[in-house]
Enzyme design. Structure first.
Site, PDB file in Angstrom:
ATOM      1  N   HIS A 356      47.917  35.233  29.089  1.00 16.78           N
ATOM      2  CA  HIS A 356      46.909  35.884  29.930  1.00 16.78           C
ATOM      3  C   HIS A 356      47.410  36.270  31.315  1.00 16.78           C
ATOM      4  CE1 HIS A 356      43.348  35.090  27.371  1.00 16.78           C
ATOM      5  NE2 HIS A 356      44.088  34.072  26.969  1.00 16.78           N
ATOM      6  N   LYS A 544      34.921  38.664  41.668  1.00 15.75           N
ATOM      7  CA  LYS A 544      35.974  38.070  40.836  1.00 15.75           C
ATOM      8  C   LYS A 544      36.602  36.953  41.652  1.00 15.75           C
ATOM      9  CE  LYS A 544      37.954  42.184  40.611  1.00 15.75           C
ATOM     10  NZ  LYS A 544      38.391  42.445  39.260  1.00 15.75           N
ATOM     11  N   ARG A 545      37.466  36.144  41.021  1.00 16.53           N
ATOM     12  CA  ARG A 545      38.139  35.109  41.785  1.00 16.53           C
ATOM     13  C   ARG A 545      38.916  35.741  42.946  1.00 16.53           C
ATOM     14  NH1 ARG A 545      38.187  29.685  39.730  1.00 16.53           N
ATOM     15  NH2 ARG A 545      39.737  29.304  41.350  1.00 16.53           N
ATOM     16  N   LYS A 550      44.525  40.503  43.616  1.00 13.91           N
ATOM     17  CA  LYS A 550      43.302  41.257  43.304  1.00 13.91           C
ATOM     18  C   LYS A 550      42.864  42.111  44.497  1.00 13.91           C
ATOM     19  CE  LYS A 550      41.652  37.742  39.999  1.00 13.91           C
ATOM     20  NZ  LYS A 550      41.537  38.384  38.677  1.00 13.91           N
ATOM     21  N   THR A 652      38.127  41.730  32.802  1.00 14.79           N
ATOM     22  CA  THR A 652      36.998  41.904  31.887  1.00 14.79           C
ATOM     23  C   THR A 652      35.739  42.274  32.673  1.00 14.79           C
ATOM     24  OG1 THR A 652      36.871  39.483  31.925  1.00 14.79           O
ATOM     25  CG2 THR A 652      37.738  40.491  29.930  1.00 14.79           C
ATOM     26  N   LYS A 656      32.340  44.891  32.017  1.00 10.73           N
ATOM     27  CA  LYS A 656      30.915  44.557  32.195  1.00 10.73           C
ATOM     28  C   LYS A 656      30.239  45.592  33.091  1.00 10.73           C
ATOM     29  CE  LYS A 656      32.335  39.844  31.657  1.00 10.73           C
ATOM     30  NZ  LYS A 656      32.922  38.684  32.360  1.00 10.73           N
TER      31      LYS A 656
HETATM   32  C1  26W Z   1      47.626  26.357  35.022  1.00 12.17           C
HETATM   33  C2  26W Z   1      46.826  27.130  36.008  1.00 12.17           C
HETATM   34  C3  26W Z   1      46.272  28.365  35.405  1.00 12.17           C
HETATM   35  C4  26W Z   1      44.934  28.427  35.080  1.00 12.17           C
HETATM   36  C5  26W Z   1      44.426  29.559  34.514  1.00 12.17           C
HETATM   37  C6  26W Z   1      47.088  29.431  35.152  1.00 12.17           C
HETATM   38  C7  26W Z   1      46.586  30.556  34.580  1.00 12.17           C
HETATM   39  C8  26W Z   1      45.261  30.629  34.252  1.00 12.17           C
HETATM   40  C9  26W Z   1      44.705  31.843  33.571  1.00 12.17           C
HETATM   41  C10 26W Z   1      45.750  32.409  32.641  1.00 12.17           C
HETATM   42  C11 26W Z   1      44.214  32.840  34.522  1.00 12.17           C
HETATM   43  C12 26W Z   1      43.296  33.842  33.886  1.00 12.17           C
HETATM   44  O1  26W Z   1      42.128  33.592  33.744  1.00 12.17           O
HETATM   45  N1  26W Z   1      43.831  35.004  33.548  1.00 12.17           N
HETATM   46  C13 26W Z   1      42.975  36.138  33.256  1.00 12.17           C
HETATM   47  O2  26W Z   1      42.693  36.207  31.883  1.00 12.17           O
HETATM   48  C14 26W Z   1      41.751  37.224  31.617  1.00 12.17           C
HETATM   49  C15 26W Z   1      41.393  37.158  30.160  1.00 12.17           C
HETATM   50  O3  26W Z   1      42.461  37.556  29.379  1.00 12.17           O
HETATM   51  C16 26W Z   1      42.300  38.580  32.016  1.00 12.17           C
HETATM   52  O4  26W Z   1      41.303  39.545  31.822  1.00 12.17           O
HETATM   53  C17 26W Z   1      42.728  38.569  33.478  1.00 12.17           C
HETATM   54  O5  26W Z   1      43.359  39.776  33.817  1.00 12.17           O
HETATM   55  C18 26W Z   1      43.666  37.404  33.742  1.00 12.17           C
HETATM   56  O6  26W Z   1      43.958  37.294  35.118  1.00 12.17           O
END
Ligand code: 26W
Length: 809
Positions: A356, A544-545, A550, A652, A656
């Site tokens: 992701h 968004k976060r 971003k 995503t 929406k």
């Molecule tokens: C270990 C810390 C950590 C926690 C969460 C590292 C990475 C993440 C996720 C991979 C972050 C995340 O939510 N990524 C998002 O995933 C969405 C669903 O596929 C995408 O639409 C977003 O672009 C992406 O940033």
């Protein structure tokens, strides 16, 4: 059950009496919520049991979606709508004196996720059940979800989200299906019948207790399961307890340390921090989950263990659950007595993996020593996987030491979880076309060379049932009235709306719906922020976060610029704008928190300046969450998707907004590219550097942010404002932002993209004046949004990756 209103009212009153000892006249709205929740859950329980039996009896292949996050939000509206009960319940409650929408507001969000990745998992569950597909979620029942954000004096403060304070109506605790998970100790090896046996000794046992949540398909008989695991100490722990007082305290300490494993969700989105508790959480999830799947498999099928890949698909949501690979190996080797080759063959044909993010700071790498101490047997298995894999690499690339050490699973005293995931999975996918291409060409280039057949793309999607049908009922009804209701089951049929894009009558009605939604949001903002906003202004939204890539910073810089322009010329003919922000920053992410403060400081200055009244407003909405998103999306005119190209895997939120008729202002990044492809360049506002340009600038190292500061007076004025005393907090407050741009050379090209961003905003200003044009763009976006339904995404996973088929009805 509940075929008539009378029947429902009867059951409702009866349950209210037995549960709360109250009559309908004495009931609070919260009593109503809980009573209703219980009735609805019971209502779906027959289908729940039947669904499980169906899968078992027909020996259907089932997929288990392992994720450390499920950002479910609220479930009442989805569940009653999917169960086909909305009308009966709405009318019955009205007759009893309650409003269903107010009842919905009683539910606490299940915020068991950070952002995109967790919400995607939740949308996938909805689509699996709605498509009658055998697929279940497997996650952790965190006692505390993602923190609640408070804005105090412009700063973010975090409060714990104790979402379980009141009973969670949707879950069923299943203690009889508990599993034991082992941590620590050491591994003893002994030879039995010429075979080595591995026995873990002196370990701590944690009891994993499952809580099942029904996942109700849309107006079909399928009810799948989301199984969330909670950590408890085992009964044997009472051995600790003697009459000695200090033993008793030790025992309590120990018990608490075990329960902490499912204590809270780590609030980090896209930064990796190697905390031992997080490692415990990861192993806890996969060990409990894998054991329970195999127990079911063996118990019910009495099937051959070699058939696992034909009957079970395990999907891992990013690398967080990647320890399921050595865990499955451990069970097959140590408990089932298979040979390494046999176990490895099964594992490799069972596991698939989604990446992701390409941000390097998010790639998980666990220190060897930590894994060795906490999971001694798992560690041995990872070592063995690495050794065999490195030998394979050596055969493939003899003498290429650099390549081999770069691709190894273990290196630098760390375990590289992404490498382990790629090596052991039969499928590796990215989440949007561009993202998958970047993985293949750059981030995972060597692996693509070695295993080209494993790589594939699955562009993300969102459930249109929640994100259109439920949250925007007026638009949904208008669509149904215009093109019929087939779009609900077949979202691609939304394209029939294209015919109406220029239809003035239809446009007018779409405009009215948008206006009503904007009024509702304006009311919420008035209540929450005490800011009055102009509903005739463009609602320009970025929610968004908070993250540097971003680029909320680009947005707020542009707002400062607009403010400068208007201060200089208050009579300037501009289309009024309301800039709406929302999002949480990870508690330790200092820079992101500064951006929140900056947005709030700008809001204070702008909103209190009478010169720009009605033309410019800035709002930061506190505690952005799934339920807040549901109120924002239907009211947006402009959707800000402005990440530095190549950085946002998919996004995503963009989908929406589009589905609710907002027009994207975005870079060619993530799924924006595919949105652009579908709606066409005249129905989207694209600006900024493209991904290859960004990547080139990084490699050439040729970008100089200061040149832009020196040559573009708008940019200079904005940045100088940060170091002036005009913003609350003054110079010291925003120094870090200033330096990150000028001294650290603006890693995310905020200044570089400023000019083209400002130009795009001018075009928005002009276009909005032509309401016919705008509405045609808006309708075109809605019409093409069906492609981004998670039904399409899940269908692709089901056929291309998992090999599961829909239940025959
Ligand atoms: C270990 C810390 C950590 C926690 C969460 C590292 C990475 C993440 C996720 C991979 C972050 C995340 O939510 N990524 C998002 O995933 C969405 C669903 O596929 C995408 O639409 C977003 O672009 C992406 O940033």
């Amino acid at each position: 059950m509940f075929i008539s209103k009378n029947e429902f009212k009867q059951a409702f009153k009866c349950r209210l009496e037995t549960k709360f000892g109250k009559t309908i006249n004495e009931a609070t709205i919260n009593d109503v919520y809980k009573t209703l929740g219980q009735l609805v859950r019971e209502h779906v329980s027959k289908n729940w049991i039947d669904t499980t039996h169906y899968y078992q009896e027909n020996k259907e292949k089932q997929v288990y979606y392992f994720s450390m996050e499920f950002l479910m939000g609220r479930l009442m509206q989805t569940n009653i709508d999917n169960a086909g009960l909305t009308n009966i319940i709405k009318e019955s409650l009205e007759e009893l004196g309650f409003n269903l929408d107010e009842v919905f507001e009683q539910e606490h969000d299940a915020g068991l996720g950070n952002g995109g990745l967790g919400r995607l998992a939740a949308c996938f569950l909805d689509s699996l059940a709605s498509l009658n597909l055998p697929g279940h979620g497997c996650g952790i029942r965190y006692k505390y979800g993602l923190f609640e954000q408070k804005i105090i004096n412009g700063y973010q403060a975090e409060l714990p989200d104790y979402w379980l304070q009141e009973d969670y109506v949707w879950e069923v605790r299943r203690p009889d299906r508990s599993m034991e998970v082992k941590f620590g100790g050491y591994v003893e090896m002994k030879e039995v019948d010429h075979k080595l046996e591995f026995i873990q000794k002196n370990y701590d046992t944690v009891l994993a207790v499952p809580y099942d949540v029904p996942v109700v398909g849309y107006q079909n008989p399928t009810v799948n399961t989301l199984r969330l695991w909670s950590a408890e100490s085992t009964k044997n722990d009472f051995n600790f307890f003697t009459s000695n007082r200090s033993d008793y305290y030790h025992f309590l300490d120990y018990k608490r340390s075990i329960e902490d494993i499912s204590g809270f969700l780590y609030p980090d989105d896209s930064t990796y921090d190697g905390k031992i508790l997080r490692l415990k959480q990861q192993y806890f999830l996969v060990s409990a989950g894998m054991q329970s799947i195999l127990k079911q498999f063996k118990g019910k099928y009495t099937e051959n263990i070699f058939d696992i890949p034909e009957k079970i698909a395990i999907h891992i949501n990013d690398t967080h659950p990647v320890l399921i690979i050595p865990e499955l190996m451990r069970i097959l080797l140590d408990e089932e007595g298979l040979s390494w080759e046999e176990a490895w063959d099964i594992t490799q044909r069972t596991i698939s993996f989604t990446n992701h993010t390409t941000l390097s700071e998010a790639l998980e790498k666990w220190p060897l020593e930590m894994v060795k101490q906490l999971l001694p047997r798992i560690y041995m298995i990872i070592e063995e996987i690495n050794e065999r894999y490195c030998r394979e690499l050596w055969n493939q690339y003899p003498y290429e030491w650099d390549r081999i050490s770069k691709m190894a699973i273990i290196g630098n005293n760390e375990i590289r979880m992404a490498h382990l995931a790629i090596v052991a999975s039969y499928s590796v996918n990215g989440v949007a076309k561009i993202h998958t291409e970047i993985l293949k060409k750059k981030e995972m280039k060597d692996f693509y060379h070695l295993y080209p057949h494993k790589f594939n793309n699955k562009t993300n999607g969102i459930t249109h049932r929640r994100w259109l049908l439920n949250i925007n009922p007026e638009l949904a009804s208008l669509i149904t009235e215009t093109i019929g209701s087939r779009w609900i089951a077949h979202p691609k049929e939304l394209t029939s709306l294209i015919k109406y894009a220029k239809d003035l009558g239809f446009q007018e009605r779409v405009a009215q719906v948008k206006r009503n939604n904007k009024e509702k949001l304006a009311k919420i903002i008035k209540e929450k922020n005490n800011i009055s906003i102009n509903v005739d202004s463009i609602f320009d939204v970025q929610v968004k976060r908070l993250h540097a890539y971003k680029r909320q910073l680009l947005n707020i810089f542009h707002v400062i610029h607009l403010y400068h322009v208007l201060c200089e010329n208050p009579n300037l003919d501009v289309t009024p704008r309301t800039f709406i922000f929302g999002g949480k920053a990870a508690p330790g992410y200092h820079f992101a928190k500064k951006i929140i403060k900056l947005i709030n400081s700008v809001a204070t200055v702008v909103n209190n300046d009478t010169r720009v009244q009605d033309k410019l407003k800035v709002v930061f909405i506190e505690n952005y969450s799934v339920s807040m998103a549901e109120k924002i999306m239907p009211a947006a005119d402009v959707s800000e998707q402005i990440s530095t190209a190549s950085k946002e895997a998919s996004g995503t939120g963009n989908m929406k907004f589009m589905m609710n008729g907002a027009i994207t202002l975005g870079t060619l990044d993530g799924a924006n590219i595919e949105i652009n492809d579908f709606v066409g360049k005249d129905n989207i506002f694209i600006f900024g550097l493209k991904a290859d340009e960004v990547l080139q600038l990084y490699t050439q190292n040729s970008y100089k942010a200061r040149d832009i500061y020196n040559n573009d007076y708008r940019v200079k004025n904005v940045l100088d404002e940060l170091m002036s005393h005009k913003l609350p907090g003054g110079e010291s407050e925003f120094r870090d932002i200033y330096y990150s741009i000028l001294t650290n050379n603006d890693e995310y090209f905020v200044l570089k993209d400023f000019d083209s961003y400002a130009e795009a905003h001018e075009l928005i200003d002009q276009t909005y004046r032509d309401q016919q044009k705008w509405l045609s763009m808006s309708i075109t976006n809605i019409a093409h949004s069906g492609k981004f339904s998670s039904d399409r995404t899940i269908q692709e996973y089901a056929t291309d990756i998992w090999g599961i088929r829909p239940r025959l009805l």
